[in-house]
Design an enzyme around this catalytic site. Structure first.
Site: not given
Ligand code: AMP
Length: 178
Positions: A65, A102
């Site tokens: 993006r 993560e």
């Protein structure tokens, strides 16, 4: 004439929250309605352009993006766009940097000839969360001897303190989510 319309549009209203995407507990900031509205898209790009200094040589966009905002911003400013991509996408010789997710690690790449010593760039992405992606991108730019003048985001999830990961690089975000 169109600048007037852009001034009036509240582009923030075109970002929607999608709860539990891509996994439970994540609120995804969906920018597709903003991109689909010409006035909102133009307004956000004009606002981004206000935060790029006149001494900047290129815009660095982060896949994917960041490419959308980065390309539009580069065009508006008459600058080139350097693309930082996921592994295996860039065809010529690359530098790579790994960064922590993560769970596990990921990697970003830049063409070795994309920038040179002394070039000044601004890094652009749609959203700053933990800062891992932007910080890996800054490392790639520095590997080429270029200088990161700043990082620019449309949205910052301020509660994640991602700006701290950028270690002294000026960060500007148009919208903060507390
Ligand atoms: P981070 O490396 O944690 O700062 O994550 C930033 C990258 O992940 C950006 O390229 C964003 O597009 C994407 N991202 C992370 N969190 C979200 C979210 N809540 N909504 C939309 N995109 C996100």
């Amino acid at each position: 004439m169109s600048a007037k319309i852009e001034d009036q549009v509240r582009w923030q209203d075109y970002i929607r929250d999608i709860p539990d995407f891509p996994k439970p507990g994540i609120v995804f900031k969906d920018i597709t309605p903003l991109l689909a509205n010409g006035d909102a898209f133009a307004a956000v790009v004009s606002e981004l352009a206000c935060h790029v200094g006149s001494d900047v040589d290129a815009i660095v966009g982060i896949e994917s993006r960041g490419f959308i905002f980065g390309a539009a911003l580069a065009q508006q400013l008459g600058l080139g766009l350097i693309t930082v991509r996921k592994p295996g996408k860039l065809p010529a010789d690359v530098h790579s940097v790994e960064y922590e997710l993560e769970y596990g690690v990921d990697r970003l790449e830049i063409h070795r000839d994309a920038l040179s010593e002394g070039h000044k760039v601004v890094i652009v992405d749609d959203l700053l969360a933990t800062g891992g992606t932007a910080s890996a991108t800054a490392k790639l730019v520095k590997k080429l001897g270029a200088e990161v003048e700043g990082c620019l985001f449309v949205i910052e999830l301020s509660f994640l303190n991602g700006a701290n990961a950028l270690e002294g690089i000026p960060v500007h975000s148009l919208m903060h989510v507390e």
